[in-house]
Design a protein around this motif. Structure first.
Motif, short mmCIF file in Angstrom:
data_model
loop_
_atom_site.label_atom_id
_atom_site.label_comp_id
_atom_site.label_asym_id
_atom_site.label_seq_id
_atom_site.Cartn_x
_atom_site.Cartn_y
_atom_site.Cartn_z
N ARG A 1 -29.97 23.21 15.40
CA ARG A 1 -29.08 22.51 16.09
C ARG A 1 -29.49 21.33 16.78
NH1 ARG A 1 -26.76 20.17 19.95
NH2 ARG A 1 -28.64 21.46 21.35
N ARG A 2 -29.04 20.17 16.74
CA ARG A 2 -29.21 18.73 17.66
C ARG A 2 -28.26 17.97 17.50
NH1 ARG A 2 -34.74 18.12 14.61
NH2 ARG A 2 -34.33 20.45 14.61
N SER A 3 -28.14 17.16 18.43
CA SER A 3 -27.09 15.97 18.58
C SER A 3 -27.61 15.27 17.57
CB SER A 3 -27.00 15.58 19.93
OG SER A 3 -26.70 16.49 20.99
N ARG B 1 -26.17 11.51 15.65
CA ARG B 1 -25.52 10.28 15.93
C ARG B 1 -25.58 9.26 14.86
NH1 ARG B 1 -27.85 12.03 20.82
NH2 ARG B 1 -26.28 12.75 22.16
N TYR C 1 -19.37 8.90 16.48
CA TYR C 1 -20.97 8.42 16.28
C TYR C 1 -21.03 8.53 14.60
CZ TYR C 1 -21.39 9.45 21.12
OH TYR C 1 -21.31 9.35 22.38
N VAL D 1 -22.30 16.79 16.96
CA VAL D 1 -22.42 16.17 18.22
C VAL D 1 -21.45 16.72 19.09
CG1 VAL D 1 -21.71 13.90 18.01
CG2 VAL D 1 -23.34 14.35 19.80
N PHE D 2 -21.75 17.23 20.43
CA PHE D 2 -20.61 17.70 21.17
C PHE D 2 -20.12 16.10 21.96
CE2 PHE D 2 -18.61 19.26 24.90
CZ PHE D 2 -18.75 20.69 25.10
N VAL D 3 -18.95 15.97 21.96
CA VAL D 3 -18.18 14.70 22.43
C VAL D 3 -17.38 15.17 23.79
CG1 VAL D 3 -16.63 12.74 21.85
CG2 VAL D 3 -18.07 13.67 20.05
N TRP D 4 -17.66 14.36 24.87
CA TRP D 4 -17.01 14.77 26.14
C TRP D 4 -16.62 13.17 26.51
CZ3 TRP D 4 -15.53 18.79 29.31
CH2 TRP D 4 -15.10 18.19 30.58
N GLY D 5 -17.42 12.16 26.24
CA GLY D 5 -17.21 11.10 27.13
C GLY D 5 -15.86 10.32 26.74
N ALA D 6 -15.92 10.25 25.07
CA ALA D 6 -14.98 9.29 24.76
C ALA D 6 -13.46 9.93 24.89
CB ALA D 6 -14.88 9.14 23.16
N ARG E 1 -36.62 23.61 16.94
CA ARG E 1 -36.96 23.13 18.07
C ARG E 1 -37.54 23.88 18.91
NH1 ARG E 1 -33.15 18.40 20.02
NH2 ARG E 1 -31.73 20.04 20.53
N ARG F 1 -36.25 24.31 26.08
CA ARG F 1 -36.53 23.23 26.87
C ARG F 1 -37.19 23.88 28.08
NH1 ARG F 1 -31.30 21.25 25.25
NH2 ARG F 1 -31.67 19.79 23.90
C1 FMN Z 1 -20.70 19.19 28.04
C2 FMN Z 1 -21.46 18.12 27.03
C3 FMN Z 1 -21.05 16.95 26.96
C4 FMN Z 1 -21.49 15.86 26.11
N1 FMN Z 1 -21.06 14.63 25.81
C5 FMN Z 1 -21.59 13.64 24.72
C6 FMN Z 1 -20.97 12.63 24.51
O1 FMN Z 1 -19.61 12.43 24.71
N2 FMN Z 1 -21.74 11.74 23.67
C7 FMN Z 1 -22.99 12.25 23.07
O2 FMN Z 1 -23.30 11.36 22.18
N3 FMN Z 1 -23.40 13.40 23.41
C8 FMN Z 1 -22.79 14.24 24.39
N4 FMN Z 1 -23.41 15.43 24.42
C9 FMN Z 1 -24.78 15.85 23.97
C10 FMN Z 1 -25.91 15.91 24.90
O3 FMN Z 1 -25.96 14.32 25.07
C11 FMN Z 1 -26.93 16.63 24.28
O4 FMN Z 1 -26.49 18.05 23.70
C12 FMN Z 1 -28.12 16.53 25.02
O5 FMN Z 1 -28.69 15.41 25.13
C13 FMN Z 1 -29.38 17.51 24.62
O6 FMN Z 1 -29.65 17.07 23.14
P1 FMN Z 1 -29.24 18.06 21.86
O7 FMN Z 1 -27.93 18.33 21.80
O8 FMN Z 1 -29.98 17.26 20.76
O9 FMN Z 1 -30.20 19.24 22.15
C14 FMN Z 1 -22.63 16.33 25.59
C15 FMN Z 1 -23.30 17.61 25.67
C16 FMN Z 1 -22.53 18.30 26.38
C17 FMN Z 1 -23.18 19.90 26.56
#
Ligand code: FMN
Length: 172
Positions: free
Chosen positions: A10-12, A14, A77, A117-122, A161, A164
């Motif tokens: 798993r990885r983010s 976009r 994304y 991808v985990f989305v919080w910001g938007a 991966r 960390r």
């Molecule tokens: C609580 C939380 C909120 C996050 N919000 C966002 C987000 O809004 N946009 C985004 O692109 N990634 C978001 N991420 C993804 C993180 O940026 C990402 O997990 C981190 O950089 C590590 O990379 P990886 O997921 O590839 O291991 C979020 C992750 C977490 C755990």
């Protein structure tokens, strides 16, 4: 796929292909959400919203970018499916619930070979916007907290991966 492998793969992601995921894949992801730990087992405090309407995803992303003052924020994304986790205010437990549920979905997506991808910001910058909330059709008392954006990755995701170097102490 083994759990440990799904966690390592798993990885983010976009960047996605526009093609929609299969209903069967969506069902697996939603099933995983429903199997997540929930504080006190109180399922009535959680609501899921699956969005596959691209116009709605775009409009929420536009609202988020306007609120955040940057086009780096996005609800998806480019992923064609977004599953928003909403909760009732529970002094912080709602955030923990949403994190557990979202991570279950991300890991299941990895297991299926999908990007996510985990989305919080938007969500955090639009959760007080009446139009955005109305467009989600949430039951009374719920607010959106986090989301998983899911789709076929633009580039194949390969390889596990390395963990960390998190700060850690062990007490025996
Ligand atoms: C609580 C939380 C909120 C996050 N919000 C966002 C987000 O809004 N946009 C985004 O692109 N990634 C978001 N991420 C993804 C993180 O940026 C990402 O997990 C981190 O950089 C590590 O990379 P990886 O997921 O590839 O291991 C979020 C992750 C977490 C755990």
């Amino acid at each position: 796929m083994e759990t440990a492998k799904a966690i390592a793969v798993r990885r983010s992601t976009r960047a996605y292909k526009p093609e929609q995921i299969k209903d069967q894949e969506l069902n697996e992801i939603v099933k995983a959400a429903k199997l997540a730990p929930i504080a006190r087992g109180a399922v009535e405090n959680v609501h899921l919203t699956v969005i596959q309407n691209q116009a709605l995803i775009r409009s929420i992303t536009e609202a988020a970018q306007k609120a955040a003052g940057t086009d780096k924020v996005s609800l998806n994304y480019g992923a064609p499916t977004v599953i928003i986790v909403s909760g009732k205010a529970l002094g912080g437990l709602e955030i923990a619930n949403a994190a557990c549920i979202t991570e279950n979905m991300l890991l299941t997506a990895a297991d299926l070979g999908l990007g996510s991808v985990f989305v919080w910001g938007a969500i955090s910058v639009t959760k007080d916007q009446k139009e955005v909330i109305a467009s989600l059709g949430l039951p009374e008392g719920f607010e959106p907290i986090a989301a998983a954006a899911v789709g076929y990755p633009a580039e194949a995701i390969t390889g596990e991966r390395e963990p960390r170097p998190l700060s850690l102490n062990v007490i025996k």
